[in-house]
Design an enzyme around this catalytic site. Structure first.
Site, PDB file in Angstrom:
ATOM      1  N   LYS A 103      -4.851  -0.496  -1.923  1.00  0.00           N
ATOM      2  CA  LYS A 103      -5.271  -1.870  -1.181  1.00  0.00           C
ATOM      3  C   LYS A 103      -5.574  -1.714   0.384  1.00  0.00           C
ATOM      4  CE  LYS A 103      -1.939  -4.959  -0.555  1.00  0.00           C
ATOM      5  NZ  LYS A 103      -2.611  -6.408  -1.975  1.00  0.00           N
ATOM      6  N   LEU A 106       2.248 -11.601 -14.711  1.00  0.00           N
ATOM      7  CA  LEU A 106       3.821 -11.227 -15.356  1.00  0.00           C
ATOM      8  C   LEU A 106       3.624 -10.061 -16.328  1.00  0.00           C
ATOM      9  CD1 LEU A 106       5.061 -14.835 -17.316  1.00  0.00           C
ATOM     10  CD2 LEU A 106       5.254 -14.123 -14.776  1.00  0.00           C
ATOM     11  N   ASN A 145       6.918  -3.440   5.993  1.00  0.00           N
ATOM     12  CA  ASN A 145       8.245  -3.453   5.096  1.00  0.00           C
ATOM     13  C   ASN A 145       8.442  -4.762   5.008  1.00  0.00           C
ATOM     14  OD1 ASN A 145       7.404  -1.294   4.279  1.00  0.00           O
ATOM     15  ND2 ASN A 145       9.410  -0.829   3.307  1.00  0.00           N
ATOM     16  N   ASP A 202      11.810  14.493  -1.452  1.00  0.00           N
ATOM     17  CA  ASP A 202      11.368  13.365  -0.212  1.00  0.00           C
ATOM     18  C   ASP A 202      10.354  13.456  -1.135  1.00  0.00           C
ATOM     19  OD1 ASP A 202      10.474  11.840   1.344  1.00  0.00           O
ATOM     20  OD2 ASP A 202       9.918  13.371   2.848  1.00  0.00           O
ATOM     21  N   THR A 251      -1.026  -4.833   3.573  1.00  0.00           N
ATOM     22  CA  THR A 251      -0.029  -4.238   3.886  1.00  0.00           C
ATOM     23  C   THR A 251       0.054  -3.323   4.921  1.00  0.00           C
ATOM     24  OG1 THR A 251       1.206  -1.935   3.562  1.00  0.00           O
ATOM     25  CG2 THR A 251      -0.885  -2.443   2.212  1.00  0.00           C
ATOM     26  N   ASP A 252       1.426  -2.841   5.949  1.00  0.00           N
ATOM     27  CA  ASP A 252      -0.138  -1.781   7.152  1.00  0.00           C
ATOM     28  C   ASP A 252       0.110  -0.548   6.585  1.00  0.00           C
ATOM     29  OD1 ASP A 252       2.894  -1.773   6.526  1.00  0.00           O
ATOM     30  OD2 ASP A 252       4.136  -1.610   8.029  1.00  0.00           O
ATOM     31  N   GLU A 253       0.564   0.093   5.052  1.00  0.00           N
ATOM     32  CA  GLU A 253       0.690   1.366   4.854  1.00  0.00           C
ATOM     33  C   GLU A 253      -0.878   2.352   4.861  1.00  0.00           C
ATOM     34  OE1 GLU A 253       3.156   2.445   1.757  1.00  0.00           O
ATOM     35  OE2 GLU A 253       4.221   0.666   2.099  1.00  0.00           O
ATOM     36  N   ILE A 289      -6.378 -10.988 -13.459  1.00  0.00           N
ATOM     37  CA  ILE A 289      -6.881 -11.495 -12.120  1.00  0.00           C
ATOM     38  C   ILE A 289      -7.955 -10.486 -12.336  1.00  0.00           C
ATOM     39  CG2 ILE A 289      -5.797 -11.857 -10.303  1.00  0.00           C
ATOM     40  CD1 ILE A 289      -5.900  -9.387  -9.046  1.00  0.00           C
ATOM     41  N   TYR A 295      -1.598   4.006  -3.713  1.00  0.00           N
ATOM     42  CA  TYR A 295      -1.112   2.437  -3.833  1.00  0.00           C
ATOM     43  C   TYR A 295      -1.818   1.754  -2.385  1.00  0.00           C
ATOM     44  CZ  TYR A 295       1.485  -1.849  -1.432  1.00  0.00           C
ATOM     45  OH  TYR A 295       1.070  -2.655  -0.765  1.00  0.00           O
ATOM     46  N   PRO A 341      20.666   7.575  -3.827  1.00  0.00           N
ATOM     47  CA  PRO A 341      19.783   8.011  -4.121  1.00  0.00           C
ATOM     48  C   PRO A 341      18.399   7.686  -1.568  1.00  0.00           C
ATOM     49  CG  PRO A 341      18.468   6.482  -5.506  1.00  0.00           C
ATOM     50  CD  PRO A 341      20.088   6.108  -5.121  1.00  0.00           C
TER      51      PRO A 341
HETATM   52  P1  NAD Z   1       5.420  -7.897  -6.584  1.00  0.00           P
HETATM   53  O1  NAD Z   1       5.131  -6.325  -6.877  1.00  0.00           O
HETATM   54  O2  NAD Z   1       6.645  -8.419  -6.807  1.00  0.00           O
HETATM   55  O3  NAD Z   1       4.477  -8.960  -7.028  1.00  0.00           O
HETATM   56  C1  NAD Z   1       3.488  -8.364  -7.638  1.00  0.00           C
HETATM   57  C2  NAD Z   1       3.158  -9.956  -8.188  1.00  0.00           C
HETATM   58  O4  NAD Z   1       1.792  -9.497  -9.095  1.00  0.00           O
HETATM   59  C3  NAD Z   1       3.505  -9.379 -10.251  1.00  0.00           C
HETATM   60  O5  NAD Z   1       4.436 -10.698 -10.363  1.00  0.00           O
HETATM   61  C4  NAD Z   1       2.955  -9.055 -10.532  1.00  0.00           C
HETATM   62  O6  NAD Z   1       3.086  -9.870 -12.026  1.00  0.00           O
HETATM   63  C5  NAD Z   1       1.129  -9.519 -10.422  1.00  0.00           C
HETATM   64  N1  NAD Z   1       0.065  -9.436 -11.212  1.00  0.00           N
HETATM   65  C6  NAD Z   1       0.487  -7.831 -11.153  1.00  0.00           C
HETATM   66  N2  NAD Z   1      -0.354  -7.734 -11.853  1.00  0.00           N
HETATM   67  C7  NAD Z   1      -1.425  -8.867 -11.886  1.00  0.00           C
HETATM   68  C8  NAD Z   1      -2.394  -8.943 -12.085  1.00  0.00           C
HETATM   69  N3  NAD Z   1      -3.941  -8.025 -12.520  1.00  0.00           N
HETATM   70  N4  NAD Z   1      -3.339 -10.023 -12.210  1.00  0.00           N
HETATM   71  C9  NAD Z   1      -2.731 -10.913 -12.299  1.00  0.00           C
HETATM   72  N5  NAD Z   1      -0.690 -10.682 -11.303  1.00  0.00           N
HETATM   73  C10 NAD Z   1      -0.583 -10.098 -11.609  1.00  0.00           C
HETATM   74  O7  NAD Z   1       4.551  -8.121  -5.407  1.00  0.00           O
HETATM   75  P2  NAD Z   1       5.186  -8.072  -3.308  1.00  0.00           P
HETATM   76  O8  NAD Z   1       5.869  -7.380  -2.836  1.00  0.00           O
HETATM   77  O9  NAD Z   1       5.620  -9.840  -3.709  1.00  0.00           O
HETATM   78  O10 NAD Z   1       3.616  -8.100  -2.873  1.00  0.00           O
HETATM   79  C11 NAD Z   1       2.781  -8.580  -2.894  1.00  0.00           C
HETATM   80  C12 NAD Z   1       1.345  -8.787  -1.969  1.00  0.00           C
HETATM   81  O11 NAD Z   1       1.746  -8.558  -1.235  1.00  0.00           O
HETATM   82  C13 NAD Z   1       0.934  -7.530  -2.476  1.00  0.00           C
HETATM   83  O12 NAD Z   1      -0.586  -7.664  -2.436  1.00  0.00           O
HETATM   84  C14 NAD Z   1       1.872  -6.155  -1.462  1.00  0.00           C
HETATM   85  O13 NAD Z   1       0.353  -5.524  -1.732  1.00  0.00           O
HETATM   86  C15 NAD Z   1       1.876  -7.000  -0.329  1.00  0.00           C
HETATM   87  N6  NAD Z   1       2.547  -6.936   0.835  1.00  0.00           N
HETATM   88  C16 NAD Z   1       3.871  -6.375   0.370  1.00  0.00           C
HETATM   89  C17 NAD Z   1       5.083  -5.852   0.608  1.00  0.00           C
HETATM   90  C18 NAD Z   1       6.259  -5.741   0.691  1.00  0.00           C
HETATM   91  O14 NAD Z   1       7.735  -5.115   1.380  1.00  0.00           O
HETATM   92  N7  NAD Z   1       6.511  -6.165  -0.462  1.00  0.00           N
HETATM   93  C19 NAD Z   1       4.719  -5.469   2.346  1.00  0.00           C
HETATM   94  C20 NAD Z   1       3.172  -5.839   2.797  1.00  0.00           C
HETATM   95  C21 NAD Z   1       2.576  -6.445   1.350  1.00  0.00           C
END
Ligand code: NAD
Length: 355
Positions: A163, A34, A188, A292, A133-135, A59, A159, A214
């Site tokens: 990853k 959280l 995304n 940017d 992620t694709d990034e 974690i 970031y 923005p």
């Molecule tokens: P988010 O930031 O909305 O959620 C991340 C969650 O992880 C949160 O609930 C946070 O409390 C929890 N968290 C963070 N650090 C923590 C820790 N140390 N221990 C336990 N919990 C922890 O992220 P999201 O957008 O839901 O992305 C989830 C995953 O998907 C990520 O791994 C991200 O890299 C990947 N991802 C996201 C996208 C995107 O567009 N949002 C796209 C591709 C992949």
């Protein structure tokens, strides 16, 4: 089956949890620290289910994570917990290194020891699914190429570098220790319950309040947008049926420039919420181009042919249908986002929260 979902209170994680509880018979234990991005209100629909449990844990805390594994005995781990916002990674990379790299190492190490102690039948079913992620692939500026599962890694931001690093660790735990892993790299996401610092919710909420919209640089950065519920279905499919050691790219076949995303949101709001804040004639008049982001990747685009061919997954939503649903969701769920904007979401608790 019991699914352990890290980051289950986040944007994508909560969509995965809602999908498993609402559309399957399986159980879920969410592990989430959280952070600012975790929001228990996003789990309100499922938190009363007997098949749902929540543990507040970091974690990076090996002892606590070990305890969670021995108490909840998961069949499948879906690892989504991460720091996920590129701008924050530029301002303060340390948290990204800690959670995304060290935290993934802790999850892998605890999972490996737990896996080694399982019965043969449980071992055959066990998967550690790492969500990425694709990034990690970098930038496709000036080409018509698509990212495939064979594209070399070339991350640009703290970031995406963190990853990329975690993806390598996950594959090493498969090669070296035989941990049954699957990896997904996704484009995304957008949709309901998205934290309002990200492009799409930020633009919707700023427009509703008559604030500036923005847009970085010239707004021509192209992203391949995927509706979050389509992603959640794909993730469940990979976690359950994906082949051990494989990577699956997940994308929406929706390449759209950021400025086009913002203009489409403005158009949808003109139609759905024509009554505007005082002084605003057209939502699009609020668009402002700003300096940017450093290292900003120009284009990402995913080739999702493998998951389509091997697992039969395709996204249900087009960008137009998904964006309309998203705008409608933000208009209908004001209490969710006002509690984020005023910070009160951080004080929520669930009835069945474990240690
Ligand atoms: P988010 O930031 O909305 O959620 C991340 C969650 O992880 C949160 O609930 C946070 O409390 C929890 N968290 C963070 N650090 C923590 C820790 N140390 N221990 C336990 N919990 C922890 O992220 P999201 O957008 O839901 O992305 C989830 C995953 O998907 C990520 O791994 C991200 O890299 C990947 N991802 C996201 C996208 C995107 O567009 N949002 C796209 C591709 C992949």
């Amino acid at each position: 089956m019991k699914y352990l979902v890290t980051g289950g209170a986040g944007f994508i994680g909560s969509a995965v949890v809602r999908h498993i509880i609402n559309s399957t018979e399986h159980s879920v234990v969410v592990v989430d620290k959280l952070t600012y991005a975790g929001n228990l209100n996003s789990l309100a629909d499922v938190s009363e289910s007997e098949r749902f449990a929540f543990v507040k844990a970091d974690i990076c805390d090996q002892e606590h994570i070990t305890q969670v594994f021995s108490e909840h005995k998961p069949d499948i781990v879906m690892h989504l917990a991460a720091e996920s916002h590129v701008d924050r990674s530029i301002d303060g990379p340390a948290e990204f290194i800690q959670t995304n790299i060290f935290g993934t190492y802790v999850m892998l190490d605890v999972a490996r020891k737990y896996f080694n102690g399982l019965e043969e039948a449980q071992k055959r079913a066990f998967r550690f699914h790492h969500i990425s992620t694709d990034e990690v692939y970098g930038d496709l500026d000036g080409t018509d190429d698509l990212f495939t599962e064979e594209t070399s890694y070339s991350p640009s931001s703290p970031y995406s570098a963190s990853k990329a690093s975690s993806d390598h660790l996950v594959r090493a735990w498969n090669r070296t220790y035989g941990l049954p892993v699957v990896v997904t790299n996704c484009s995304n996401n957008y949709g309901p319950y998205h934290f309002p610092e990200k492009l799409i919710p930020l633009m919707i909420l700023n427009a509703l309040e008559g604030k500036a919209l923005p847009v970085y640089g010239n707004g021509e950065q192209i992203r391949d947008w995927l509706y979050v519920e389509d992603h959640a279905e794909a993730l469940f499919l990979v976690a359950t049926n994906g082949k051990i050691g494989e990577t699956y790219n997940i994308g929406g076949h929706n390449e759209v420039a950021n400025i086009q995303v913002v203009r489409t949101i403005c158009g949808l709001l003109e139609e759905i919420r024509p009554e505007k804040p005082a002084g605003v004639e057209n939502y699009a008049d609020l668009i402002e181009f700003v300096t940017d982001r450093p290292g900003h990747d120009v284009r990402y685009a995913i080739d999702a042919a493998k998951i389509e061919k091997d697992l039969g997954w395709t996204p249900k939503e087009t960008f137009e249908t998904g964006l309309r649903k998203t705008v409608e969701w933000y208009l209908a769920n004001e209490s969710w986002w006002t509690s984020v904007l005023d910070g009160s979401y951080a004080r929520q608790r669930l009835g069945n929260e474990n240690s």
